[in-house]
Design an enzyme around this catalytic site. Structure first.
Site, PDB file in Angstrom:
ATOM      1  N   LYS A 100      13.894  -1.119  -8.668  1.00 54.55           N
ATOM      2  CA  LYS A 100      13.284  -1.456  -7.372  1.00 54.55           C
ATOM      3  C   LYS A 100      13.811  -2.784  -6.830  1.00 54.55           C
ATOM      4  CE  LYS A 100       9.794   1.783  -7.224  1.00 54.55           C
ATOM      5  NZ  LYS A 100       8.620   2.347  -6.651  1.00 54.55           N
TER       6      LYS A 100
ATOM      7  N   LYS B  65      14.872  11.392 -10.891  1.00 54.14           N
ATOM      8  CA  LYS B  65      13.451  11.751 -10.912  1.00 54.14           C
ATOM      9  C   LYS B  65      12.934  12.009  -9.498  1.00 54.14           C
ATOM     10  CE  LYS B  65      10.160   8.357 -10.782  1.00 54.14           C
ATOM     11  NZ  LYS B  65       8.820   8.498 -10.296  1.00 54.14           N
TER      12      LYS B  65
ATOM     13  N   LYS C 192       8.435   9.584  -4.653  1.00 51.95           N
ATOM     14  CA  LYS C 192       7.826   9.498  -3.318  1.00 51.95           C
ATOM     15  C   LYS C 192       8.689   8.697  -2.362  1.00 51.95           C
ATOM     16  CE  LYS C 192       3.409   8.506  -5.060  1.00 51.95           C
ATOM     17  NZ  LYS C 192       2.945   7.140  -5.080  1.00 51.95           N
TER      18      LYS C 192
HETATM   19  P1  ATP Z   1       7.583   5.855  -6.212  1.00 58.25           P
HETATM   20  O1  ATP Z   1       8.813   6.680  -6.157  1.00 58.25           O
HETATM   21  O2  ATP Z   1       7.144   5.357  -4.871  1.00 58.25           O
HETATM   22  O3  ATP Z   1       7.603   4.812  -7.278  1.00 58.25           O
HETATM   23  P2  ATP Z   1       6.309   7.933  -7.678  1.00 58.25           P
HETATM   24  O4  ATP Z   1       6.636   9.256  -7.101  1.00 58.25           O
HETATM   25  O5  ATP Z   1       6.988   7.524  -8.929  1.00 58.25           O
HETATM   26  O6  ATP Z   1       6.417   6.838  -6.577  1.00 58.25           O
HETATM   27  P3  ATP Z   1       3.730   6.918  -8.582  1.00 58.25           P
HETATM   28  O7  ATP Z   1       2.554   6.635  -7.727  1.00 58.25           O
HETATM   29  O8  ATP Z   1       4.519   5.763  -9.043  1.00 58.25           O
HETATM   30  O9  ATP Z   1       4.725   7.932  -7.868  1.00 58.25           O
HETATM   31  O10 ATP Z   1       3.286   7.790  -9.826  1.00 58.25           O
HETATM   32  C1  ATP Z   1       2.077   8.460  -9.962  1.00 58.25           C
HETATM   33  C2  ATP Z   1       2.083   9.297 -11.229  1.00 58.25           C
HETATM   34  O11 ATP Z   1       2.994  10.383 -11.085  1.00 58.25           O
HETATM   35  C3  ATP Z   1       2.513   8.560 -12.492  1.00 58.25           C
HETATM   36  O12 ATP Z   1       1.717   8.977 -13.589  1.00 58.25           O
HETATM   37  C4  ATP Z   1       3.944   8.978 -12.684  1.00 58.25           C
HETATM   38  O13 ATP Z   1       4.354   8.912 -14.024  1.00 58.25           O
HETATM   39  C5  ATP Z   1       3.892  10.407 -12.187  1.00 58.25           C
HETATM   40  N1  ATP Z   1       5.190  10.841 -11.695  1.00 58.25           N
HETATM   41  C6  ATP Z   1       5.900  10.287 -10.685  1.00 58.25           C
HETATM   42  N2  ATP Z   1       7.049  10.949 -10.472  1.00 58.25           N
HETATM   43  C7  ATP Z   1       7.066  11.963 -11.379  1.00 58.25           C
HETATM   44  C8  ATP Z   1       8.004  13.013 -11.672  1.00 58.25           C
HETATM   45  N3  ATP Z   1       9.125  13.131 -10.981  1.00 58.25           N
HETATM   46  N4  ATP Z   1       7.716  13.878 -12.658  1.00 58.25           N
HETATM   47  C9  ATP Z   1       6.567  13.764 -13.370  1.00 58.25           C
HETATM   48  N5  ATP Z   1       5.649  12.792 -13.146  1.00 58.25           N
HETATM   49  C10 ATP Z   1       5.884  11.906 -12.165  1.00 58.25           C
END
Ligand code: ATP
Ligand code: LTN
Length: 329
Positions: free
Chosen positions: A112, A193, A196
């Protein structure tokens, strides 16, 4: 007394099937076996700039999605991080026992920070605030996706360091990963991965995407040039599609092999899209019902904060005593 579970998500961007399969679905499954607290971590979200009006709306949207996915507010607590000041208080105390080198080594911080022109201190402190969230409630189990395992190791390191400096204070939390779906990859690029914050309309299936959009995104997902599914040589894109299907369906490996071996990718994608749509449609229907009930989400959040504040304050009080900080006699 049931052991306590704590987890949270950031109210930034649109929740996607990775968030659902990696975390939210698991939360719903285990909520009856634990005393569960599910948090909307808005203070984590502002470690990178958020438009204030959008953030306000996203907090309520995320709460409604927790409810729509099946978190039962009678059984579990849904709360917003910034509504309980003890999160920030404990974060400071933990900051003071955390070596900066531990934070600079975090892969999420490195990734990040590389995206920002100037790196805010909050981005570095992010995992300390996460440790505070968990340790504040003496949570035994933390259900998350795989990308959070490093942050949880750090949480245990911080807890251990505090305990050894000031005496046994914190419970060591365990990480709980789903057996399938712990790391869903981007549809457009299955080496990254699903996230969001990633750009590109073909990257993630959002939980609130209409069925036609879900189908379009899945039909366009990256695969490879082989004629069909071969379980002995799965490319990342095909493995990801199969993983999505398996996580939604709950099928075991033998069922997956028997059904999908040799299947052409066009048919595989169609079946994955059908499975995702069939699972998301009821969630979307409940979401629309929940948001149409005026004041309901805010009432859930208010009650959630009231319920957990005494637990959180008791931990801050204990930590203050342990550290010798001022507590009125
Ligand atoms: P950002 O990309 O903005 O960091 P994010 O998609 O990683 O967001 P978070 O709010 O950080 O979302 O994560 C919320 C939950 O979803 C956490 O428990 C994280 O481990 C899980 N998670 C996020 N992305 C994935 C993925 N691609 N596969 C499985 N679990 C995920
Ligand atoms: N960093 C987590 C969100 C989060 C969290 C927590 C998860 C903040 N505090 C406490 C579990 C427990 C993420 O998913 N990005």
């Amino acid at each position: 007394m049931k052991p306590r579970v704590f987890s949270g998500m950031q109210p930034s961007g649109n929740l996607h099937i990775g968030n659902y399969l990696g975390a939210l679905k698991n939360w719903v499954r285990i909520q009856s076996d634990y005393e569960a607290i599910f948090c909307i971590v808005d203070m984590h979200a502002v470690t990178v700039y958020q438009n204030p009006d959008e953030l306000r709306a996203k907090i309520r949207e995320l709460a409604a999605l927790y409810l729509a996915a099946g978190i039962d507010p009678k059984q579990s607590t849904i709360m917003v991080q910034s509504a309980v000041p003890a999160h920030a208080e404990l974060c400071w105390m933990l900051t003071c026992v955390t070596p900066v080198g531990w934070l600079q080594r975090m892969t999420q911080f490195k990734a990040k920070a590389a995206e920002q022109e100037t790196v805010g201190d909050g981005l570095l402190q992010y995992p300390v605030l996460m440790a505070a969230d968990i340790l504040l409630y003496q949570a035994a189990i933390v259900p998350v996706g795989e990308d959070q395992t490093q942050h949880l190791e750090l949480t245990r390191d911080i807890a251990q360091r505090f305990n050894s400096l000031y005496g046994e204070t914190f419970v060591m939390p365990e990480t709980s990963l789903p057996s399938v779906g712990a790391r869903i990859m981007g549809l457009d690029d299955p080496t990254k991965k699903m996230s969001k914050s990633a750009p590109g309309s073909g990257h993630a299936v959002a939980l609130l995407d209409p069925p036609a959009t879900i189908r379009k995104k899945i039909m366009r997902a990256t695969t490879d040039s082989a004629p069909g599914v071969d379980f002995d040589v799965l490319s990342p894109g095909v493995a990801n599609l199969l993983g999505i299907f398996q996580a939604f369906s709950g099928w075991d490996d033998a069922q997956m092999r028997a059904h999908f071996s040799g299947m052409r990718y066009g048919e595989l994608k169609k079946q994955v899209a059908d499975m995702v749509i069939a699972n998301l449609e009821p969630l979307q229907k409940r979401y629309n019902e929940i948001v149409s009930e005026k004041g309901y989400v805010d009432a859930v959040l208010r009650e959630g904060a009231e319920r957990v504040t005494p637990i959180a304050n008791a931990t801050v009080e204990l930590v203050k005593r342990r550290m010798g900080l001022y507590t009125p006699c």
